[in-house]
Write a protein that holds these residues in place. Structure first.
Motif, PDB file in Angstrom:
ATOM      1  N   ILE A  61      79.563  -1.047  12.221  1.00 29.03           N
ATOM      2  CA  ILE A  61      79.601  -1.339  10.784  1.00 29.03           C
ATOM      3  C   ILE A  61      81.025  -1.067  10.312  1.00 29.03           C
ATOM      4  O   ILE A  61      81.377   0.053   9.922  1.00 29.03           O
ATOM      5  N   SER A  68      78.557  -3.081   2.808  1.00 31.22           N
ATOM      6  CA  SER A  68      77.241  -3.469   3.298  1.00 31.22           C
ATOM      7  C   SER A  68      76.172  -2.508   2.786  1.00 31.22           C
ATOM      8  O   SER A  68      76.469  -1.379   2.400  1.00 31.22           O
ATOM      9  N   TRP A  69      74.899  -2.956   2.824  1.00 29.31           N
ATOM     10  CA  TRP A  69      73.812  -2.100   2.382  1.00 29.31           C
ATOM     11  C   TRP A  69      73.713  -0.846   3.242  1.00 29.31           C
ATOM     12  O   TRP A  69      73.377   0.231   2.748  1.00 29.31           O
ATOM     13  N   GLU A  70      73.979  -0.966   4.515  1.00 33.96           N
ATOM     14  CA  GLU A  70      73.895   0.199   5.412  1.00 33.96           C
ATOM     15  C   GLU A  70      74.879   1.284   4.988  1.00 33.96           C
ATOM     16  O   GLU A  70      74.528   2.461   4.857  1.00 33.96           O
ATOM     17  N   THR A  71      76.114   0.868   4.751  1.00 36.74           N
ATOM     18  CA  THR A  71      77.131   1.819   4.300  1.00 36.74           C
ATOM     19  C   THR A  71      76.810   2.334   2.896  1.00 36.74           C
ATOM     20  O   THR A  71      76.986   3.519   2.595  1.00 36.74           O
ATOM     21  N   HIS A  85      77.346  -1.302  -3.099  1.00 35.54           N
ATOM     22  CA  HIS A  85      77.128  -2.634  -2.500  1.00 35.54           C
ATOM     23  C   HIS A  85      77.678  -3.757  -3.369  1.00 35.54           C
ATOM     24  O   HIS A  85      78.445  -4.606  -2.883  1.00 35.54           O
ATOM     25  N   LEU A  93      79.813   5.341  11.396  1.00 37.64           N
ATOM     26  CA  LEU A  93      79.301   4.009  11.069  1.00 37.64           C
ATOM     27  C   LEU A  93      80.151   2.926  11.716  1.00 37.64           C
ATOM     28  O   LEU A  93      79.625   1.910  12.214  1.00 37.64           O
ATOM     29  N   VAL A 134      69.959   4.350   9.542  1.00 40.58           N
ATOM     30  CA  VAL A 134      70.864   3.284   9.963  1.00 40.58           C
ATOM     31  C   VAL A 134      71.005   3.269  11.482  1.00 40.58           C
ATOM     32  O   VAL A 134      70.980   2.203  12.125  1.00 40.58           O
ATOM     33  N   LEU A 151      67.879   1.756  13.030  1.00 47.70           N
ATOM     34  CA  LEU A 151      67.823   0.300  12.883  1.00 47.70           C
ATOM     35  C   LEU A 151      68.830  -0.400  13.778  1.00 47.70           C
ATOM     36  O   LEU A 151      68.578  -1.502  14.275  1.00 47.70           O
ATOM     37  N   ARG A 152      69.987   0.233  13.995  1.00 46.14           N
ATOM     38  CA  ARG A 152      71.054  -0.389  14.798  1.00 46.14           C
ATOM     39  C   ARG A 152      70.789  -0.286  16.296  1.00 46.14           C
ATOM     40  O   ARG A 152      71.204  -1.157  17.059  1.00 46.14           O
ATOM     41  N   TYR A 209      71.770   8.133   7.286  1.00 49.09           N
ATOM     42  CA  TYR A 209      72.492   7.788   8.508  1.00 49.09           C
ATOM     43  C   TYR A 209      71.542   7.675   9.697  1.00 49.09           C
ATOM     44  O   TYR A 209      71.669   6.764  10.532  1.00 49.09           O
TER      45      TYR A 209
END
Length: 598
Positions: free
Chosen positions: A358, A113-116, A107, A353, A171, A174-175, A168
């Motif tokens: 993302i 990004s934090w997700e990645t 990050h 992603l 993520v 959340l998405r 994953y």
């Protein structure tokens, strides 16, 4: 280029790179990276998108599923308990700490990004057993350090992939959910569905195999079919949960004590080598010139932070209070090369992603290639010099492992010990080891074919195996079982008594190379009782092979010893043997002329 030709070219490049790496003792992953980049962005010879279109993602997804399943098959809980406290610390403490530090590096340093970062941080737990093991062999590392690094890589391989899958899933939850509660429910549901399907799949296969519901020749095909079915079913019920399901399925099977699991695992390893090579070439060829040009100072700094700060800090925190010397901690903290699993899983999750919106997920492939190249090159070139500087190298030449405690085997071991070749005799009968114990030869009481040996007997000090029992079938089984670990050219057995018995003979496709020009066990026993013995003699410019044979007409030349260690001849010895070489011979003691250990 049409898909069939592309498949063929990928196979040639992948397997060809693996062979060249073996032939010239180079890291296979570096050659595969060069081959993929050369065939893809540099020349345009391979264009995966154009050749496979919408099938490219499913091809990679299924290949990664098989790779993760095979990784799960290595995660035996008993092996984890037996691996030692240092390995447990590196897994229990090191994996979460490494995940956190890696995610922070991705990050803040790489700028993703934090997700990645959370997904990639999980994948970065993997240190790559297929990369670590050749490096340890190349450096001839001290056994304890080598054992810790090897087991860390083996255990963290599936754990890292599992962490990435869970990250994953989080993520995705959340998405795709509008509320936090919905996101948590989606993630929990994904884990539960995948866990249940993976567990049931593993248990059903174990039940069918143990009850004889599946014939031996169909076990691997059935396992492949079940693997694909579980992956597809889990993905159909809940999108992208299939990878977690097959990983759990592999872990379940690894802990069910299937009688044929070793053979199945070995076949899966072969399939994984092919798939890993193919996926690696595919992903490297999919890189564009723009992505290669995007490897800037920021990515180089990220790789440096991971190598010089994140990895050492993770290891030192994990091993704090372990009692290991600082030299061993330093070596373990430095060596952490990433392998093909990192690239394969990153390539798949990066695309997924990006499909979730993302966009910086597409950077994972480039980032993983940079990390793999950096760690393999730096660690590959530094492991030998650093190990020597820290005095962590094993100075002994590779020794001989003899299976069978006969009198003549003990005499062979004593002759080699005098020539400073480490030798150990293994036998499952304690009484048969009595002569070896009395002679001061190193012994191991146990079944060489048992799973326990893998965890209790350090085989790294031995480079050659000799199966020397009075049972031809058992000798062949030992050589067949140990062949993949030692190399087929390094496993030998005494001559078979049934070679002239036609249909009763053992197949020539199993077993090892012939020791002593194929002399049977009984002949060694008879000659040893008649006063024959093993002798090691150094040839010189003044006293060559012809001179030795002229003085010892009955001598049977069995092998030679030089700076690289012991080599047995599986037929007649070469007509010319260089001066300075020590030869191992078997002949009558009363006719011993011009010979002796030296």
């Amino acid at each position: 280029m049409d898909p069939v030709t592309t498949f063929a070219l990928i196979g040639v490049l992948g397997i060809g790179s693996q062979w060249l790496a073996w032939r010239f003792q180079l890291p296979a992953i570096v050659l595969m990276l060069l081959a993929g980049v050369l065939a893809g962005p540099l020349t345009g010879l391979i264009d995966p998108e154009a050749s496979f279109g919408f099938l490219l993602k499913p091809i990679i997804a299924v290949a990664v599923a098989v790779i993760l399943f095979e990784g799960g098959l290595t995660l035996n809980f008993k092996s984890l308990r037996d691996a030692g406290p240092s390995v447990l610390r590196l897994v229990m403490i090191g994996a979460p700490v490494g995940w956190l530090l890696s995610a922070i590096s991705v990050h803040y340093i790489a700028g993703l990004s934090w997700e990645t970062a959370i997904v990639f941080g999980g994948i970065m737990i993997v240190t790559g057993p297929t990369v670590v093991t050749p490096l340890l062999r190349q450096a001839r590392m001290e056994p304890r350090v080598a054992r810790i690094l090897k087991w860390e890589a083996i255990v963290n391989d599936p754990i890292g992939a599992l962490a990435a899958v869970l990250a994953y899933e989080m993520v995705v939850a959340l998405r795709t959910s509008t509320t936090v509660g919905g996101a948590i429910w989606h993630m929990v549901l994904g884990i539960v569905v995948a866990s249940v399907l993976g567990y049931l799949g593993g248990r059903v296969i174990a039940w069918a195999f143990n009850r004889g519901k599946v014939p031996e020749y169909m076990k691997v095909p059935v396992m492949f079919g079940a693997l694909l079915a579980i992956y597809a079913a889990s993905d159909y019920i809940l999108h992208e949960s299939g990878l977690l399901a097959v990983t759990i399925m592999g872990v379940v099977l690894a802990n069910t004590h299937l009688p044929s699991l070793d053979e199945i695992r070995r076949f899966k390893e072969h399939a994984t080598v092919i798939l890993v090579s193919g996926v690696f070439i595919l992903l490297a060829a999919s890189l564009t010139m723009a992505e290669l040009a995007s490897i800037d100072l920021r990515i180089v700094l990220f790789v440096a932070i991971v190598i010089f700060i994140a990895r050492p800090l993770t290891v030192l925190l994990s091993l704090m209070g372990s009692g290991l010397p600082w030299t061993e901690k330093s070596m373990i903290a430095w060596i952490g090369p990433r392998g093909v699993v990192l690239v394969a899983v990153s390539g798949l999750f990066g695309t997924q992603l990006a499909e979730l919106g993302i966009e910086d997920g597409r950077s994972l492939t480039t980032l993983s290639f940079a990390l793999v190249a950096g760690t393999v090159v730096l660690h590959g070139f530094s492991i030998g010099p650093l190990a020597r500087r820290l005095k962590l190298t094993s100075e002994a030449v590779p020794g001989l492992l003899i299976v069978g405690g006969s009198r003549w085997a003990v005499n062979l071991a004593r002759a080699l010990e005098k020539a400073e070749i480490p030798t150990m005799i293994v036998d499952r009968n304690w009484f048969r080891l009595r002569a070896a114990r009395e002679a001061g030869v190193k012994v191991y009481h146990g079944e060489i074919l048992s799973e326990t040996v893998e965890h209790t007997l350090d085989l790294s000090a031995y480079g050659v195996v000799l199966a020397a029992t009075d049972n031809d079938g058992y000798n062949a089984l030992v050589c067949t079982d140990l062949g993949p670990e030692f190399g087929r050219r390094q496993v030998f057995q005494v001559g078979r008594c049934d070679e002239t018995e036609g249909r009763a003979a053992l197949p020539v496709t199993i077993g090892g190379r012939a020791f002593g020009s194929g002399m049977p066990y009984e002949d060694f026993m008879r000659l040893e009782a008649a006063g024959w013995a093993f002798r090691v003699t150094r040839l010189t410019e003044e006293f060559g092979l012809d001179d030795y044979l002229a003085l010892n007409e009955d001598a049977r030349i069995l092998g030679r010893i030089n700076d690289s260690g012991l080599l047995f001849y599986d037929g007649k010895p070469p007509e010319k043997i260089p001066a300075g070489t020590r030869i191992l011979a078997f002949h009558h003691k009363d006719k011993d002329r011009g010979s002796g250990s030296s």
